[in-house]
Motif scaffolding. Structure first.
Motif, short mmCIF file in Angstrom:
data_model
loop_
_atom_site.label_atom_id
_atom_site.label_comp_id
_atom_site.label_asym_id
_atom_site.label_seq_id
_atom_site.Cartn_x
_atom_site.Cartn_y
_atom_site.Cartn_z
N CYS A 264 0.84 -1.19 0.00
CA CYS A 264 0.00 0.00 0.00
C CYS A 264 0.88 1.24 0.00
O CYS A 264 1.77 1.37 0.83
CB CYS A 264 -0.90 -0.01 1.22
SG CYS A 264 -1.82 1.52 1.44
N HIS B 267 -0.04 4.16 0.73
CA HIS B 267 -0.43 5.08 1.79
C HIS B 267 0.20 4.68 3.12
O HIS B 267 0.82 5.47 3.79
CB HIS B 267 -1.95 5.10 1.96
CG HIS B 267 -2.68 5.50 0.72
ND1 HIS B 267 -2.61 6.76 0.17
CD2 HIS B 267 -3.51 4.79 -0.09
CE1 HIS B 267 -3.36 6.81 -0.92
NE2 HIS B 267 -3.91 5.64 -1.11
N CYS B 268 0.01 3.38 3.50
CA CYS B 268 0.42 2.96 4.85
C CYS B 268 1.54 1.95 4.83
O CYS B 268 1.99 1.51 5.88
CB CYS B 268 -0.78 2.39 5.59
SG CYS B 268 -1.32 0.76 4.99
N CYS C 187 -7.46 -0.62 0.59
CA CYS C 187 -6.48 -1.23 1.49
C CYS C 187 -7.18 -1.66 2.77
O CYS C 187 -7.87 -0.86 3.41
CB CYS C 187 -5.39 -0.22 1.80
SG CYS C 187 -4.25 -0.82 3.06
N CYS D 69 -5.82 -2.23 5.53
CA CYS D 69 -5.13 -1.68 6.70
C CYS D 69 -5.55 -0.23 6.96
O CYS D 69 -5.85 0.14 8.08
CB CYS D 69 -3.62 -1.73 6.49
SG CYS D 69 -3.01 -3.34 5.99
N CYS D 70 -5.58 0.58 5.92
CA CYS D 70 -5.86 2.01 6.13
C CYS D 70 -7.16 2.46 5.47
O CYS D 70 -7.53 3.62 5.58
CB CYS D 70 -4.69 2.85 5.64
SG CYS D 70 -4.47 2.80 3.85
ZN LIG Z 1 -2.98 1.07 3.38
#
Ligand SMILES: [Zn+2]
Length: 134
Positions: A11, A13-14, A29, A31-32
């Protein structure tokens, strides 16, 4: 044996490592919860409006002049035109003949063909983080 139906991406982003269906073009995602683009991004005209972010490949075509803050690409960056940006990829950067890159680069490899230009760069070439970070 067929190809696996999923692939691992990171990802942008994270930095979470996630598994996505190979046929997916975008994904959220887990996760985020932000959206991720999985397709390759091909820039063939000048004046790209924003950041260039994808888990695939970013390609700057001939005659495209791209000035942006940030390029993040999971699978690599190929420049045939002009790119002014900070480039961060878990793949390699290839600057083709006639290509011009101005900015910092973080990548796992860099290839500069004869006739290409690199300008004012700070380079960080580093191996991929271990894939077995589970
Ligand atoms: Zn993410």
């Amino acid at each position: 044996m067929g190809r696996p139906a999923t692939r691992d991406v990171v990802c942008y982003h994270c930095r979470g490592r996630i598994e996505v269906p190979r046929s997916a073009r975008t994904v959220t995602c887990p996760c985020c919860f932000k959206g991720l683009l999985l397709d390759d991004l091909v820039v063939s005209t000048s004046g790209w409006p924003g950041k260039l972010e994808t888990c695939g490949v970013v390609r700057i075509n001939k005659r495209a002049r791209t000035v942006t803050r940030f390029v993040q690409a999971g699978d690599g960056v190929e420049v045939q035109g002009v790119l002014e940006a900070k480039v961060c990829t878990s793949g390699g950067v290839v600057v083709r003949r006639g290509g011009h890159v101005k900015g910092d680069i973080v990548a796992t490899s860099i290839t500069v063909e004869p006739g290409a230009t690199l300008e004012g760069l700070s380079l960080c070439i580093r191996p991929l983080p271990s894939a077995s970070r589970q």
